[in-house]
Design an enzyme around this catalytic site. Structure first.
Site, PDB file in Angstrom:
ATOM      1  N   PHE A 163       0.809  -1.227   0.000  1.00 45.42           N
ATOM      2  CA  PHE A 163       0.000   0.000   0.000  1.00 45.42           C
ATOM      3  C   PHE A 163       0.839   1.273   0.000  1.00 45.42           C
ATOM      4  CE2 PHE A 163      -2.709  -3.315   1.831  1.00 45.42           C
ATOM      5  CZ  PHE A 163      -3.868  -3.145   1.084  1.00 45.42           C
ATOM      6  N   ALA A 165       2.804   4.591  -1.053  1.00 45.59           N
ATOM      7  CA  ALA A 165       2.626   5.576  -2.127  1.00 45.59           C
ATOM      8  C   ALA A 165       3.998   6.108  -2.494  1.00 45.59           C
ATOM      9  CB  ALA A 165       1.715   6.710  -1.672  1.00 45.59           C
ATOM     10  N   GLU A 166       4.218   6.385  -3.757  1.00 48.25           N
ATOM     11  CA  GLU A 166       5.515   6.911  -4.177  1.00 48.25           C
ATOM     12  C   GLU A 166       5.716   8.317  -3.605  1.00 48.25           C
ATOM     13  OE1 GLU A 166       6.385   6.316  -8.352  1.00 48.25           O
ATOM     14  OE2 GLU A 166       5.363   4.386  -8.252  1.00 48.25           O
ATOM     15  N   LYS A 221      -6.843  -4.816  -2.079  1.00 43.48           N
ATOM     16  CA  LYS A 221      -5.863  -3.906  -2.692  1.00 43.48           C
ATOM     17  C   LYS A 221      -6.514  -3.121  -3.841  1.00 43.48           C
ATOM     18  CE  LYS A 221      -2.367  -1.819  -4.162  1.00 43.48           C
ATOM     19  NZ  LYS A 221      -1.754  -0.694  -3.492  1.00 43.48           N
ATOM     20  N   LEU A 222      -7.222  -3.833  -4.724  1.00 46.31           N
ATOM     21  CA  LEU A 222      -7.896  -3.142  -5.835  1.00 46.31           C
ATOM     22  C   LEU A 222      -8.936  -2.173  -5.279  1.00 46.31           C
ATOM     23  CD1 LEU A 222      -8.587  -5.955  -8.482  1.00 46.31           C
ATOM     24  CD2 LEU A 222      -6.784  -4.238  -8.483  1.00 46.31           C
ATOM     25  N   LEU A 228      -9.600   5.363  -3.221  1.00 49.22           N
ATOM     26  CA  LEU A 228      -8.761   6.573  -3.183  1.00 49.22           C
ATOM     27  C   LEU A 228      -8.960   7.393  -4.462  1.00 49.22           C
ATOM     28  CD1 LEU A 228      -5.481   5.037  -1.706  1.00 49.22           C
ATOM     29  CD2 LEU A 228      -6.949   6.710  -0.588  1.00 49.22           C
ATOM     30  N   CYS A 277      -0.647   3.083 -11.158  1.00 53.46           N
ATOM     31  CA  CYS A 277      -1.578   2.089 -10.603  1.00 53.46           C
ATOM     32  C   CYS A 277      -3.061   2.443 -10.611  1.00 53.46           C
ATOM     33  CB  CYS A 277      -1.136   1.742  -9.190  1.00 53.46           C
ATOM     34  SG  CYS A 277       0.457   0.919  -9.204  1.00 53.46           S
ATOM     35  N   PHE A 339       4.314  12.441 -11.692  1.00 51.43           N
ATOM     36  CA  PHE A 339       2.863  12.394 -11.433  1.00 51.43           C
ATOM     37  C   PHE A 339       2.499  12.969 -10.075  1.00 51.43           C
ATOM     38  CE2 PHE A 339       1.833   8.841  -8.532  1.00 51.43           C
ATOM     39  CZ  PHE A 339       3.053   8.193  -8.451  1.00 51.43           C
TER      40      PHE A 339
HETATM   41  P1  NAD Z   1       8.163  -1.650 -11.773  1.00 56.53           P
HETATM   42  O1  NAD Z   1       7.860  -1.699 -13.213  1.00 56.53           O
HETATM   43  O2  NAD Z   1       8.836  -0.463 -11.183  1.00 56.53           O
HETATM   44  O3  NAD Z   1       9.045  -2.932 -11.365  1.00 56.53           O
HETATM   45  C1  NAD Z   1       8.742  -4.234 -11.763  1.00 56.53           C
HETATM   46  C2  NAD Z   1      10.056  -4.955 -12.101  1.00 56.53           C
HETATM   47  O4  NAD Z   1       9.786  -6.332 -12.319  1.00 56.53           O
HETATM   48  C3  NAD Z   1      10.737  -4.442 -13.376  1.00 56.53           C
HETATM   49  O5  NAD Z   1      12.031  -3.972 -13.066  1.00 56.53           O
HETATM   50  C4  NAD Z   1      10.772  -5.666 -14.296  1.00 56.53           C
HETATM   51  O6  NAD Z   1      11.934  -5.742 -15.101  1.00 56.53           O
HETATM   52  C5  NAD Z   1      10.728  -6.799 -13.290  1.00 56.53           C
HETATM   53  N1  NAD Z   1      10.274  -8.075 -13.845  1.00 56.53           N
HETATM   54  C6  NAD Z   1       9.218  -8.322 -14.659  1.00 56.53           C
HETATM   55  N2  NAD Z   1       9.119  -9.627 -14.920  1.00 56.53           N
HETATM   56  C7  NAD Z   1      10.150 -10.242 -14.278  1.00 56.53           C
HETATM   57  C8  NAD Z   1      10.576 -11.594 -14.159  1.00 56.53           C
HETATM   58  N3  NAD Z   1       9.919 -12.588 -14.765  1.00 56.53           N
HETATM   59  N4  NAD Z   1      11.686 -11.856 -13.441  1.00 56.53           N
HETATM   60  C9  NAD Z   1      12.373 -10.872 -12.826  1.00 56.53           C
HETATM   61  N5  NAD Z   1      11.994  -9.563 -12.875  1.00 56.53           N
HETATM   62  C10 NAD Z   1      10.899  -9.250 -13.597  1.00 56.53           C
HETATM   63  O7  NAD Z   1       6.768  -1.907 -11.018  1.00 56.53           O
HETATM   64  P2  NAD Z   1       6.338  -1.384  -9.573  1.00 56.53           P
HETATM   65  O8  NAD Z   1       5.881   0.026  -9.644  1.00 56.53           O
HETATM   66  O9  NAD Z   1       7.394  -1.775  -8.596  1.00 56.53           O
HETATM   67  O10 NAD Z   1       5.016  -2.261  -9.320  1.00 56.53           O
HETATM   68  C11 NAD Z   1       5.095  -3.644  -9.109  1.00 56.53           C
HETATM   69  C12 NAD Z   1       3.737  -4.137  -8.647  1.00 56.53           C
HETATM   70  O11 NAD Z   1       3.394  -3.529  -7.397  1.00 56.53           O
HETATM   71  C13 NAD Z   1       2.570  -3.805  -9.589  1.00 56.53           C
HETATM   72  O12 NAD Z   1       1.646  -4.843  -9.546  1.00 56.53           O
HETATM   73  C14 NAD Z   1       1.969  -2.559  -8.976  1.00 56.53           C
HETATM   74  O13 NAD Z   1       0.586  -2.429  -9.281  1.00 56.53           O
HETATM   75  C15 NAD Z   1       2.146  -2.821  -7.501  1.00 56.53           C
HETATM   76  N6  NAD Z   1       2.250  -1.618  -6.653  1.00 56.53           N
HETATM   77  C16 NAD Z   1       2.975  -0.542  -7.074  1.00 56.53           C
HETATM   78  C17 NAD Z   1       3.119   0.562  -6.231  1.00 56.53           C
HETATM   79  C18 NAD Z   1       3.908   1.774  -6.655  1.00 56.53           C
HETATM   80  O14 NAD Z   1       3.866   2.756  -5.928  1.00 56.53           O
HETATM   81  N7  NAD Z   1       4.621   1.763  -7.776  1.00 56.53           N
HETATM   82  C19 NAD Z   1       2.540   0.539  -4.962  1.00 56.53           C
HETATM   83  C20 NAD Z   1       1.828  -0.588  -4.562  1.00 56.53           C
HETATM   84  C21 NAD Z   1       1.695  -1.670  -5.414  1.00 56.53           C
HETATM   85  C1  UGA Z   2      -1.326   5.063  -4.741  1.00 61.95           C
HETATM   86  C2  UGA Z   2      -1.931   4.754  -3.371  1.00 61.95           C
HETATM   87  O1  UGA Z   2      -1.990   5.959  -2.614  1.00 61.95           O
HETATM   88  C3  UGA Z   2      -1.085   3.721  -2.629  1.00 61.95           C
HETATM   89  O2  UGA Z   2      -1.716   3.361  -1.400  1.00 61.95           O
HETATM   90  C4  UGA Z   2      -0.948   2.470  -3.509  1.00 61.95           C
HETATM   91  O3  UGA Z   2      -0.111   1.520  -2.876  1.00 61.95           O
HETATM   92  C5  UGA Z   2      -0.339   2.854  -4.847  1.00 61.95           C
HETATM   93  O4  UGA Z   2      -1.192   3.862  -5.476  1.00 61.95           O
HETATM   94  C6  UGA Z   2      -0.249   1.727  -5.820  1.00 61.95           C
HETATM   95  O5  UGA Z   2      -0.949   0.756  -5.707  1.00 61.95           O
HETATM   96  O6  UGA Z   2       0.552   1.920  -6.731  1.00 61.95           O
HETATM   97  P1  UGA Z   2       0.665   6.544  -5.649  1.00 61.95           P
HETATM   98  O7  UGA Z   2      -0.007   6.357  -6.957  1.00 61.95           O
HETATM   99  O8  UGA Z   2       2.109   6.244  -5.552  1.00 61.95           O
HETATM  100  O9  UGA Z   2      -0.055   5.648  -4.535  1.00 61.95           O
HETATM  101  O10 UGA Z   2       0.474   8.044  -5.140  1.00 61.95           O
HETATM  102  P2  UGA Z   2      -0.787   8.850  -4.545  1.00 61.95           P
HETATM  103  O11 UGA Z   2      -0.305   9.682  -3.447  1.00 61.95           O
HETATM  104  O12 UGA Z   2      -1.925   7.974  -4.260  1.00 61.95           O
HETATM  105  O13 UGA Z   2      -1.163   9.810  -5.747  1.00 61.95           O
HETATM  106  C7  UGA Z   2      -1.719   9.316  -6.954  1.00 61.95           C
HETATM  107  C8  UGA Z   2      -2.163  10.473  -7.815  1.00 61.95           C
HETATM  108  O14 UGA Z   2      -3.301  11.121  -7.249  1.00 61.95           O
HETATM  109  C9  UGA Z   2      -1.099  11.566  -7.980  1.00 61.95           C
HETATM  110  O15 UGA Z   2      -1.103  12.036  -9.290  1.00 61.95           O
HETATM  111  C10 UGA Z   2      -1.563  12.638  -7.012  1.00 61.95           C
HETATM  112  O16 UGA Z   2      -1.119  13.919  -7.363  1.00 61.95           O
HETATM  113  C11 UGA Z   2      -3.063  12.510  -7.149  1.00 61.95           C
HETATM  114  N1  UGA Z   2      -3.808  13.042  -5.973  1.00 61.95           N
HETATM  115  C12 UGA Z   2      -3.624  12.506  -4.748  1.00 61.95           C
HETATM  116  C13 UGA Z   2      -4.722  14.072  -6.174  1.00 61.95           C
HETATM  117  O17 UGA Z   2      -4.919  14.550  -7.294  1.00 61.95           O
HETATM  118  N2  UGA Z   2      -5.425  14.555  -5.090  1.00 61.95           N
HETATM  119  C14 UGA Z   2      -5.266  14.029  -3.840  1.00 61.95           C
HETATM  120  O18 UGA Z   2      -5.951  14.501  -2.895  1.00 61.95           O
HETATM  121  C15 UGA Z   2      -4.344  12.988  -3.662  1.00 61.95           C
END
Ligand code: NAD
Ligand code: UGA
Length: 453
Positions: A163, A165-166, A221-222, A228, A277, A339
């Site tokens: 969960f 957030a970046e 998670k979804l 949000l 996401c 973003f």
């Molecule tokens: P990302 O693209 O940054 O990283 C994924 C990595 O997996 C890549 O570097 C890719 O090369 C690697 N990969 C793909 N297939 C592979 C394999 N078979 N073997 C080894 N490596 C492999 O993705 P992310 O942002 O870290 O997201 C990963 C998952 O987590 C997604 O399902 C996303 O929805 C979820 N998630 C992301 C965030 C977020 O903030 N980015 C937050 C919560 C959940």
């Molecule tokens: C979001 C969720 O907040 C995380 O809990 C989740 O783990 C993650 O997605 C994921 O599954 O990837 P993230 O996308 O990294 O995290 O960042 P957020 O802070 O949620 O912002 C998402 C977007 O919404 C950004 O563009 C942000 O600027 C926008 N936002 C956020 C708004 O426009 N208004 C708000 O009040 C908050």
């Protein structure tokens, strides 16, 4: 089970930071992060810590403390799987581009390939953990793939969605609102759940570690992301109504947020939500609802994405209307490509879509972002162009200029648009009376030349 070695497949925005935190909290456990992208592994191993592939406040310090002590970034996937008792799968799950469910369902190729890799290299019992965001019931498919392992070792599959957030990943990992672990109700399933609970218990209070069934964990998670994003689309929809009625969206958000049943978080109007996401996860939810014949439910969630698209196009048109009405040059400065602030990630950023829409309308666009690279910006724009094919590729080369500093960008254009809320943009208030500023993040004070949402 005594866990001595952990492996994580996927060294991205989730795999890198989550494993760094586990390694920090568990010096006695060796954590190895692997990836098929060799360049990414090299970057994680770079001596120059500004070269690690993920920018997150606080991450560099943790990498400095743990890397090559008990945290390793490796290309040797086989060895890491073979040696580990626990394997996290944190690979990407983008929206499918072709085949059944294209444009809506999640592409599970990467997760299925990871499961196949585990099945081929496992030489003992493994706990396999879904860290990626996945459609409900994916664990079934993973189990099926693992059961085809020629070695016939046993596997337990858990769902432990992330969960974070970046931009705030490290603080989110240190102080998670909750950790969710889904496992089977069998004796071995519950033992696996307990092993993972023990990992988190070292720094997360027990009351915040929720253990549920696998399908609830996957769906929660979804559902969290959909809820949000829904709040952002609700407030952005109201921002359009504010504009025509004279109400102010920040005042409306503030008034709504005082109701403790609603709460004040995630009510900030914006140029639309970005990030890798929200859109993909809602589309995935929509697809699941359609799959189970719940068309009204699917339609409800789809509108969250439609309002987001509407907001982006509405704001691009607002700029164009202003420029035309005042007979100005069709040239603007875009402040911010990420973003959101404090990340170098630009996936699905509203800046991409608003810039592309302005290019379609014949604008020259100057761009500055403190963390997103020039190459990334050009790749983002070209990706949309290749999908929409509504403008000539030469037009992108001619009409996009990427600047190295905010000063250069300010000098380039009369009309400036704030699209990311980077702290350094807050100084625009001080001296820029000769500019027309559209602040779509509402970070500047309202003035005669500053238009907020
Ligand atoms: P990302 O693209 O940054 O990283 C994924 C990595 O997996 C890549 O570097 C890719 O090369 C690697 N990969 C793909 N297939 C592979 C394999 N078979 N073997 C080894 N490596 C492999 O993705 P992310 O942002 O870290 O997201 C990963 C998952 O987590 C997604 O399902 C996303 O929805 C979820 N998630 C992301 C965030 C977020 O903030 N980015 C937050 C919560 C959940
Ligand atoms: C979001 C969720 O907040 C995380 O809990 C989740 O783990 C993650 O997605 C994921 O599954 O990837 P993230 O996308 O990294 O995290 O960042 P957020 O802070 O949620 O912002 C998402 C977007 O919404 C950004 O563009 C942000 O600027 C926008 N936002 C956020 C708004 O426009 N208004 C708000 O009040 C908050």
């Amino acid at each position: 089970m005594k866990v001595e070695k952990i492996c994580c497949i996927g060294a991205g925005y989730v795999g890198g930071p989550t494993m760094a935190v586990i390694a920090l909290k568990w010096p006695e456990i060796n954590v190895t992060v692997v990836d098929i992208d060799d360049d990414k592994i090299d970057m994680w191993n770079s001596d120059d810590l500004s070269q690690i592939p993920v920018y997150e406040p606080g991450l560099k310090d943790i990498i400095k403390q743990t890397r090559n002590k008990n945290l390793f970034f490796s290309k040797n996937i086989e060895k890491a799987i073979d040696e580990s008792q626990m394997i996290f799968m944190a690979v990407n799950t983008p929206t499918k581009q072709t085949g059944k469910g294209a444009g809506m369902a999640s592409d599970l190729t990467y997760i299925e390939n990871s499961a196949r890799t585990i099945a081929s290299f496992a030489n003992s019992h493994k706990i396999v953990i879904e860290k990626s965001t996945l459609p409900v019931r994916t664990a079934e498919k993973i189990k099926e793939i693992l059961s085809e392992s020629k070695n016939k070792f046993t596997f337990e599959v858990l769902s432990n969605p992330e969960f974070l957030a970046e931009g705030t990943a490290i603080q989110d990992l240190f102080k998670s609102d909750r950790v969710l672990i889904g496992g089977e109700s069998t004796k071995t399933g519950q033992e696996a759940v307990q092993s993972l609970v023990e990992i988190y218990e070292r720094w997360i209070p027990k009351t915040k570690i929720l253990t549920v069934n696998v399908w609830s964990a996957e769906l929660s998670k979804l559902a969290s992301n959909a809820m949000l994003a829904q709040r952002i689309s609700s407030i952005n929809a109201l921002s359009a109504l504010c504009e025509v009625t004279g109400a102010k969206i920040d005042e409306v958000s503030n008034a709504i947020g005082y109701d403790h049943r609603i709460g004040d978080k995630f009510l900030k109007a914006s140029p639309g939500f970005g990030g890798s996401c929200f859109k993909k996860d809602i589309l995935n939810l929509v697809y699941l609802c359609q799959f189970y014949g719940l068309d009204e439910v699917a339609e409800f969630w789809l509108h969250v994405v439609k309002i987001n698209d509407f907001q982006r196009e509405r704001l691009a048109k607002k700029i164009d209307n202003y420029v035309s009405a005042n007979n100005l040059n069709k040239e603007v400065g875009v402040l911010g490509w990420a973003f959101k602030k404090d990340t170098n990630d630009s996936r699905e950023s509203s800046s991409i879509h608003i810039t592309y829409s302005l290019l379609e309308k014949g604008y020259k666009v100057n761009i500055y972002d403190p963390k997103v690279s020039k190459n990334r910006i050009m790749e983002d724009i070209n990706e949309v162009r290749n999908f929409k094919k509504t403008i000539n590729p030469d037009l992108i080369i001619d009409n996009i200029i990427i600047h190295n500093s905010i000063k250069d960008l300010e000098n380039s254009s009369l009309v400036l648009i704030v699209l990311t809320e980077w702290d350094e943009f807050k100084d625009l208030n001080k001296s820029k009376e000769d500019k027309i500023i559209f602040d779509f993040r509402n970070i500047l004070e309202e003035k005669e030349n500053i238009y907020r949402l």
